[in-house]
Design a protein around this motif. Structure first.
Motif, PDB file in Angstrom:
ATOM      1  N   VAL A   1       0.656  -9.013   1.594  1.00 34.11           N
ATOM      2  CA  VAL A   1      -0.531  -9.676   1.048  1.00 34.11           C
ATOM      3  C   VAL A   1      -1.657  -8.662   0.857  1.00 34.11           C
ATOM      4  N   PHE A   2      -1.818  -7.737   1.796  1.00 32.93           N
ATOM      5  CA  PHE A   2      -2.869  -6.723   1.690  1.00 32.93           C
ATOM      6  C   PHE A   2      -2.667  -5.853   0.454  1.00 32.93           C
ATOM      7  N   ILE A   3      -1.423  -5.437   0.197  1.00 35.07           N
ATOM      8  CA  ILE A   3      -1.133  -4.621  -0.980  1.00 35.07           C
ATOM      9  C   ILE A   3      -1.464  -5.387  -2.253  1.00 35.07           C
ATOM     10  N   LYS A   4      -1.115  -6.667  -2.287  1.00 33.76           N
ATOM     11  CA  LYS A   4      -1.399  -7.475  -3.472  1.00 33.76           C
ATOM     12  C   LYS A   4      -2.901  -7.710  -3.644  1.00 33.76           C
ATOM     13  N   LEU A   5      -3.605  -7.918  -2.527  1.00 24.63           N
ATOM     14  CA  LEU A   5      -5.045  -8.142  -2.625  1.00 24.63           C
ATOM     15  C   LEU A   5      -5.797  -6.876  -3.018  1.00 24.63           C
ATOM     16  N   ILE A   6      -5.285  -5.714  -2.632  1.00 28.42           N
ATOM     17  CA  ILE A   6      -5.883  -4.453  -3.095  1.00 28.42           C
ATOM     18  C   ILE A   6      -5.810  -4.400  -4.615  1.00 28.42           C
ATOM     19  N   ASP A   7      -4.648  -4.738  -5.161  1.00 28.89           N
ATOM     20  CA  ASP A   7      -4.493  -4.760  -6.615  1.00 28.89           C
ATOM     21  C   ASP A   7      -5.403  -5.818  -7.237  1.00 28.89           C
ATOM     22  N   ARG A   8      -5.507  -6.972  -6.612  1.00 28.31           N
ATOM     23  CA  ARG A   8      -6.357  -8.050  -7.138  1.00 28.31           C
ATOM     24  C   ARG A   8      -7.822  -7.643  -7.157  1.00 28.31           C
ATOM     25  N   GLU A   9      -8.287  -7.038  -6.082  1.00 30.47           N
ATOM     26  CA  GLU A   9      -9.704  -6.719  -5.954  1.00 30.47           C
ATOM     27  C   GLU A   9     -10.119  -5.497  -6.758  1.00 30.47           C
ATOM     28  N   THR A  10      -9.234  -4.511  -6.873  1.00 28.13           N
ATOM     29  CA  THR A  10      -9.619  -3.275  -7.554  1.00 28.13           C
ATOM     30  C   THR A  10      -8.996  -3.137  -8.936  1.00 28.13           C
ATOM     31  N   SER A  11      -8.117  -4.038  -9.325  1.00 28.28           N
ATOM     32  CA  SER A  11      -7.409  -4.013 -10.611  1.00 28.28           C
ATOM     33  C   SER A  11      -6.566  -2.753 -10.777  1.00 28.28           C
ATOM     34  N   THR A  12      -6.197  -2.141  -9.673  1.00 31.61           N
ATOM     35  CA  THR A  12      -5.351  -0.959  -9.685  1.00 31.61           C
ATOM     36  C   THR A  12      -4.365  -1.072  -8.534  1.00 31.61           C
ATOM     37  N   ARG A  13      -3.128  -0.700  -8.788  1.00 29.51           N
ATOM     38  CA  ARG A  13      -2.116  -0.786  -7.745  1.00 29.51           C
ATOM     39  C   ARG A  13      -2.370   0.231  -6.630  1.00 29.51           C
ATOM     40  N   ALA A  14      -1.903  -0.092  -5.434  1.00 30.70           N
ATOM     41  CA  ALA A  14      -2.099   0.777  -4.272  1.00 30.70           C
ATOM     42  C   ALA A  14      -1.466   2.144  -4.503  1.00 30.70           C
ATOM     43  N   TYR A  15      -0.317   2.177  -5.155  1.00 28.80           N
ATOM     44  CA  TYR A  15       0.351   3.443  -5.452  1.00 28.80           C
ATOM     45  C   TYR A  15      -0.560   4.351  -6.279  1.00 28.80           C
ATOM     46  N   THR A  16      -1.213   3.786  -7.264  1.00 29.24           N
ATOM     47  CA  THR A  16      -2.109   4.561  -8.127  1.00 29.24           C
ATOM     48  C   THR A  16      -3.305   5.091  -7.350  1.00 29.24           C
ATOM     49  N   HIS A  17      -3.830   4.283  -6.431  1.00 28.45           N
ATOM     50  CA  HIS A  17      -4.942   4.752  -5.603  1.00 28.45           C
ATOM     51  C   HIS A  17      -4.532   5.972  -4.783  1.00 28.45           C
ATOM     52  N   ILE A  18      -3.371   5.872  -4.155  1.00 35.04           N
ATOM     53  CA  ILE A  18      -2.908   6.991  -3.324  1.00 35.04           C
ATOM     54  C   ILE A  18      -2.673   8.226  -4.194  1.00 35.04           C
ATOM     55  N   LYS A  19      -2.062   8.024  -5.342  1.00 29.87           N
ATOM     56  CA  LYS A  19      -1.772   9.149  -6.237  1.00 29.87           C
ATOM     57  C   LYS A  19      -3.061   9.794  -6.736  1.00 29.87           C
ATOM     58  N   THR A  20      -4.077   8.980  -7.024  1.00 25.83           N
ATOM     59  CA  THR A  20      -5.342   9.499  -7.533  1.00 25.83           C
ATOM     60  C   THR A  20      -6.118  10.246  -6.461  1.00 25.83           C
ATOM     61  N   PHE A  21      -6.233   9.662  -5.292  1.00 20.93           N
ATOM     62  CA  PHE A  21      -7.087  10.235  -4.267  1.00 20.93           C
ATOM     63  C   PHE A  21      -6.384  11.271  -3.386  1.00 20.93           C
ATOM     64  N   ARG A  22      -5.076  11.187  -3.253  1.00 23.11           N
ATOM     65  CA  ARG A  22      -4.367  12.167  -2.416  1.00 23.11           C
ATOM     66  C   ARG A  22      -3.524  13.079  -3.310  1.00 23.11           C
ATOM     67  N   SER A  23      -2.309  12.669  -3.611  1.00 23.92           N
ATOM     68  CA  SER A  23      -1.447  13.451  -4.498  1.00 23.92           C
ATOM     69  C   SER A  23      -0.225  12.604  -4.847  1.00 23.92           C
ATOM     70  N   GLY A  24       0.531  13.095  -5.828  1.00 20.45           N
ATOM     71  CA  GLY A  24       1.755  12.401  -6.201  1.00 20.45           C
ATOM     72  C   GLY A  24       2.781  12.413  -5.077  1.00 20.45           C
ATOM     73  N   PHE A  25       2.825  13.509  -4.324  1.00 20.16           N
ATOM     74  CA  PHE A  25       3.761  13.602  -3.209  1.00 20.16           C
ATOM     75  C   PHE A  25       3.437  12.553  -2.147  1.00 20.16           C
ATOM     76  N   ASN A  26       2.154  12.423  -1.798  1.00 19.11           N
ATOM     77  CA  ASN A  26       1.744  11.411  -0.812  1.00 19.11           C
ATOM     78  C   ASN A  26       2.073  10.006  -1.310  1.00 19.11           C
ATOM     79  N   ALA A  27       1.863   9.775  -2.603  1.00 14.00           N
ATOM     80  CA  ALA A  27       2.158   8.453  -3.162  1.00 14.00           C
ATOM     81  C   ALA A  27       3.643   8.130  -3.050  1.00 14.00           C
ATOM     82  N   VAL A  28       4.491   9.110  -3.355  1.00 13.52           N
ATOM     83  CA  VAL A  28       5.938   8.900  -3.248  1.00 13.52           C
ATOM     84  C   VAL A  28       6.332   8.692  -1.784  1.00 13.52           C
TER      85      VAL A  28
END
Length: 191
Positions: A126-153
């Motif tokens: 539910v938290f992962i879905k609500l992150i997407d709902r509230e920010t209009s961006t998937r959690a994977y994309t947030h991690i990839k943007t702010f950390r790195s592609g390796f961290n996201a994977v």
């Protein structure tokens, strides 16, 4: 004389109890007086009642409601933190951005690791879905943007091991219709 006094007290209690009961119902039923051209009308709002044919469906619904109650405030806080981070990152150069992101990451890990380790799978989903709902961006994309592609994977593989998916998109019209309804009730104060 005493009988008359008891009748008056009983009538007063009967008039007051419905108002108290409506306030205690936690939003499922709300009463208010609406004025329309000099006339006062009692308006009562009642939430739709969920009916389940199987007890297992009721338990799943209750589990989802409890998960929303736990993680919705955290999703709101995450949304606020994301906006603050984005605003701050726009004012910094590349080197300072990396340092700021590392500092924020450390702060988030220190603050939310104890909370995240106590989350159930349903709450995590539910938290992962609500992150997407509230920010209009998937959690994977947030991690990839702010950390790195390796961290996201890496975090995506951890999420998949626990039955979650950071790449899932929140779909309030189809797959996540029940969750959207519960969140709406929570926002209205009905839960």
């Amino acid at each position: 004389e005493t009988m008359r006094r008891w009748i008056i007290i009983l009538l007063l209690v009967m008039c007051v109890v419905p108002d108290v009961m409506a306030q205690r119902s936690r939003g499922i039923m709300r009463q208010r007086m609406v004025s329309d051209g000099g006339d006062s009308i009692l308006q009562v709002d009642i939430a739709p009642v969920m009916a389940f044919s199987r007890p297992v469906d009721l338990r799943r619904y209750q589990r989802l409601v409890n998960a929303v109650k736990v993680v919705y405030p955290m999703a709101q806080l995450a949304k606020q933190t994301m906006h603050e981070m984005e605003d701050t990152l726009l004012m910094l150069d590349k080197k300072d951005q990396r340092q700021y992101i590392k500092q924020c990451y450390k702060q988030i890990v220190d603050e939310y690791t104890p909370v995240a380790t106590r989350m159930t799978r349903t709450q995590g989903r539910v938290f992962i879905k609500l992150i997407d709902r509230e920010t209009s961006t998937r959690a994977y994309t947030h991690i990839k943007t702010f950390r790195s592609g390796f961290n996201a994977v890496f975090w995506q593989s951890i999420a998949l091991m626990f039955g979650n998916n950071l790449k899932l998109e929140y779909e309030p019209e189809t797959r996540d219709r029940l969750l959207e309804q519960i969140v709406t009730y929570y926002e209205m104060g009905w839960l």
